[in-house]
Motif scaffolding. Sequence first.
Motif, PDB file in Angstrom:
ATOM      1  N   SER A 109       0.856  -1.198   0.000  1.00  0.00           N
ATOM      2  CA  SER A 109       0.000   0.000   0.000  1.00  0.00           C
ATOM      3  C   SER A 109       0.885   1.239   0.000  1.00  0.00           C
ATOM      4  O   SER A 109       1.918   1.272   0.668  1.00  0.00           O
ATOM      5  CB  SER A 109      -0.916   0.001   1.231  1.00  0.00           C
ATOM      6  N   LEU A 110       0.480   2.231  -0.770  1.00  0.00           N
ATOM      7  CA  LEU A 110       1.221   3.497  -0.830  1.00  0.00           C
ATOM      8  C   LEU A 110       0.254   4.658  -0.606  1.00  0.00           C
ATOM      9  O   LEU A 110      -0.853   4.653  -1.156  1.00  0.00           O
ATOM     10  CB  LEU A 110       1.865   3.681  -2.217  1.00  0.00           C
ATOM     11  N   THR A 111       0.655   5.623   0.175  1.00  0.00           N
ATOM     12  CA  THR A 111      -0.157   6.841   0.318  1.00  0.00           C
ATOM     13  C   THR A 111       0.039   7.668  -0.956  1.00  0.00           C
ATOM     14  O   THR A 111       0.930   7.367  -1.775  1.00  0.00           O
ATOM     15  CB  THR A 111       0.316   7.681   1.506  1.00  0.00           C
ATOM     16  N   GLY A 112      -0.752   8.742  -1.095  1.00  0.00           N
ATOM     17  CA  GLY A 112      -0.606   9.599  -2.275  1.00  0.00           C
ATOM     18  C   GLY A 112       0.832  10.088  -2.430  1.00  0.00           C
ATOM     19  O   GLY A 112       1.400  10.053  -3.514  1.00  0.00           O
ATOM     20  N   TRP A 113       1.435  10.519  -1.315  1.00  0.00           N
ATOM     21  CA  TRP A 113       2.806  11.073  -1.457  1.00  0.00           C
ATOM     22  C   TRP A 113       3.824   9.986  -1.725  1.00  0.00           C
ATOM     23  O   TRP A 113       4.771  10.170  -2.479  1.00  0.00           O
ATOM     24  CB  TRP A 113       3.185  11.962  -0.275  1.00  0.00           C
ATOM     25  N   GLN A 114       3.626   8.802  -1.144  1.00  0.00           N
ATOM     26  CA  GLN A 114       4.571   7.716  -1.447  1.00  0.00           C
ATOM     27  C   GLN A 114       4.482   7.319  -2.925  1.00  0.00           C
ATOM     28  O   GLN A 114       5.457   6.864  -3.514  1.00  0.00           O
ATOM     29  CB  GLN A 114       4.275   6.498  -0.570  1.00  0.00           C
ATOM     30  N   ALA A 115       3.278   7.503  -3.496  1.00  0.00           N
ATOM     31  CA  ALA A 115       3.085   7.157  -4.909  1.00  0.00           C
ATOM     32  C   ALA A 115       3.497   8.295  -5.835  1.00  0.00           C
ATOM     33  O   ALA A 115       3.370   8.182  -7.053  1.00  0.00           O
ATOM     34  CB  ALA A 115       1.616   6.801  -5.142  1.00  0.00           C
ATOM     35  N   GLY A 116       3.969   9.408  -5.265  1.00  0.00           N
ATOM     36  CA  GLY A 116       4.492  10.510  -6.089  1.00  0.00           C
ATOM     37  C   GLY A 116       3.424  11.407  -6.690  1.00  0.00           C
ATOM     38  O   GLY A 116       3.623  11.993  -7.750  1.00  0.00           O
TER      39      GLY A 116
ATOM     40  N   GLY B 142      -6.755   6.632  -2.657  1.00  0.00           N
ATOM     41  CA  GLY B 142      -7.391   7.603  -3.541  1.00  0.00           C
ATOM     42  C   GLY B 142      -7.502   8.949  -2.865  1.00  0.00           C
ATOM     43  O   GLY B 142      -7.214   9.100  -1.677  1.00  0.00           O
ATOM     44  N   PHE B 143      -7.872   9.987  -3.668  1.00  0.00           N
ATOM     45  CA  PHE B 143      -8.395  11.239  -3.103  1.00  0.00           C
ATOM     46  C   PHE B 143      -7.323  12.143  -2.511  1.00  0.00           C
ATOM     47  O   PHE B 143      -7.640  13.187  -1.995  1.00  0.00           O
ATOM     48  CB  PHE B 143      -9.458  10.810  -2.081  1.00  0.00           C
ATOM     49  N   GLN B 144      -6.022  11.793  -2.627  1.00  0.00           N
ATOM     50  CA  GLN B 144      -5.030  12.605  -1.919  1.00  0.00           C
ATOM     51  C   GLN B 144      -3.664  12.635  -2.592  1.00  0.00           C
ATOM     52  O   GLN B 144      -3.276  11.709  -3.294  1.00  0.00           O
ATOM     53  CB  GLN B 144      -4.835  12.062  -0.514  1.00  0.00           C
ATOM     54  N   GLY B 145      -2.978  13.746  -2.336  1.00  0.00           N
ATOM     55  CA  GLY B 145      -1.607  13.881  -2.809  1.00  0.00           C
ATOM     56  C   GLY B 145      -0.844  14.724  -1.805  1.00  0.00           C
ATOM     57  O   GLY B 145      -1.224  14.807  -0.636  1.00  0.00           O
ATOM     58  N   ILE B 146       0.220  15.339  -2.305  1.00  0.00           N
ATOM     59  CA  ILE B 146       1.040  16.165  -1.413  1.00  0.00           C
ATOM     60  C   ILE B 146       1.410  17.452  -2.154  1.00  0.00           C
ATOM     61  O   ILE B 146       1.596  17.430  -3.375  1.00  0.00           O
ATOM     62  CB  ILE B 146       2.282  15.361  -0.965  1.00  0.00           C
ATOM     63  N   ASN B 147       1.493  18.572  -1.407  1.00  0.00           N
ATOM     64  CA  ASN B 147       1.833  19.831  -2.086  1.00  0.00           C
ATOM     65  C   ASN B 147       3.314  20.162  -1.890  1.00  0.00           C
ATOM     66  O   ASN B 147       4.064  19.382  -1.292  1.00  0.00           O
ATOM     67  CB  ASN B 147       0.899  20.969  -1.639  1.00  0.00           C
ATOM     68  N   GLU B 148       3.711  21.345  -2.354  1.00  0.00           N
ATOM     69  CA  GLU B 148       5.143  21.682  -2.326  1.00  0.00           C
ATOM     70  C   GLU B 148       5.678  21.804  -0.899  1.00  0.00           C
ATOM     71  O   GLU B 148       6.874  21.730  -0.677  1.00  0.00           O
ATOM     72  CB  GLU B 148       5.382  22.986  -3.101  1.00  0.00           C
ATOM     73  N   ASN B 149       4.772  22.004   0.075  1.00  0.00           N
ATOM     74  CA  ASN B 149       5.221  22.093   1.480  1.00  0.00           C
ATOM     75  C   ASN B 149       5.227  20.734   2.163  1.00  0.00           C
ATOM     76  O   ASN B 149       5.364  20.660   3.378  1.00  0.00           O
ATOM     77  CB  ASN B 149       4.297  23.038   2.262  1.00  0.00           C
ATOM     78  N   MET B 150       5.011  19.679   1.396  1.00  0.00           N
ATOM     79  CA  MET B 150       4.908  18.309   1.921  1.00  0.00           C
ATOM     80  C   MET B 150       3.670  18.143   2.804  1.00  0.00           C
ATOM     81  O   MET B 150       3.632  17.293   3.690  1.00  0.00           O
ATOM     82  CB  MET B 150       6.159  17.905   2.734  1.00  0.00           C
ATOM     83  N   ASP B 151       2.667  18.974   2.601  1.00  0.00           N
ATOM     84  CA  ASP B 151       1.401  18.827   3.324  1.00  0.00           C
ATOM     85  C   ASP B 151       0.454  17.977   2.489  1.00  0.00           C
ATOM     86  O   ASP B 151       0.434  18.086   1.249  1.00  0.00           O
ATOM     87  CB  ASP B 151       0.758  20.207   3.546  1.00  0.00           C
TER      88      ASP B 151
END
Length: 329
Positions: free
Chosen positions: A95-102, A136-145
């Motif tokens: 399993s990968l979170t949005g940020w782990q998946a890039g 699903g439904f998530q990613g990460i922004n330039e501040n790593m939030d």
Amino acid sequence: MNDTIVLKFGGSSVADNEKLKVVADKIINMYNKNNNIVVILSAQGKMTDKLISEAKELAKDVEKREMDALVSCGEQMSAAKLSILLNSLGYKAISLTGWQAGIYTNNTNENAIIQNINTERILKELEKKHIVIITGFQGINENMDITTFGRGGSDTSAVAVAAALNAKNCYIFSDVDGVYTADPNKIKNSKKLSALSYEEMLEISSEGAKVLHNRCIEIGEKFKIPIITKSTFNNKPGTVISDIIEENTIKSIIKKDLSRVSIVGNGIIRNIDAMKSVLDIIDKNKLDMLEFDVSESKISVTFKNVVDDEILEEIQSKLLEDEKQYLNV
Ligand code: ADP
Ligand code: ASP
Ligand code: MG
């Protein structure tokens, strides 16, 4: 490399452990056909609603950043659970979170836009023959939030990941087995459609049919990814959304905000008979009309009062009786 396919399962498809087992079976079946499998998962059942209302019990105004940090946990739970299950069945999954998946987004919390997907990690896992499960439904922004994409946004994660991987197809599995001529849970005589163009589907979603998230259709169209909607719980053929356009068809009736009704179909602007039929039904039922709008692929009527679902049923049976060739009954 084998063909990559993306499979997205919505909240009702992963609501409990029994349903997760049905989902795992479906994934294993497709994995055994020699495909690279990337799965996008929603939070289980009503988990997102629950997290939002719990936050609102704590504070009248919840900071958007913190709301995103909270609601993103729903998808993290379901993704990890599915991975635990698949691994226990002997299929190597991660399993990968949005940020782990890039998945990188802009800075708009609660309604972020995907800007870029760095597929390095996903590809690395696929090369190892792992089943990759992404929240699903998530990613990460330039501040790593952590950012989220708006309600229903896992569809957009799925099509965006499919586009980034140049996947063969993107399947959206849900509690309905396709896109219908109207919401099948509300409008009695609705029929399943076999195909729709991106443009028609975009009109249907923008008019409020929550079957697919708006933005996923725009991405599908831009990157030419066929989107196939199917049921998690049966094997019936679903609805294919692609760039194939059929001229002069009527595809769907939608109600938005209780008093706006739209009828969607490519080339509807030239269908004088359809317009006349709609006006006849309005007249016969003595409905108070505020606005009548026609565009290339949509007729929209705004009424003064709430429109009963029976009116949609009447429009549907009048306008769609000649469209049987496009229905998947
Ligand atoms: P998921 O949780 O899997 O993402 P959604 O609840 O977002 O699923 O979308 C599926 C729901 O969309 C169906 O249960 C149905 O009530 C609703 N819906 C609205 N309009 C339509 C339509 N034209 N065709 C199919 N489903 C529709
Ligand atoms: N869990 C989120 C929601 O309920 C996203 C999704 O399911 O697509 O809106
Ligand atoms: Mg949805």
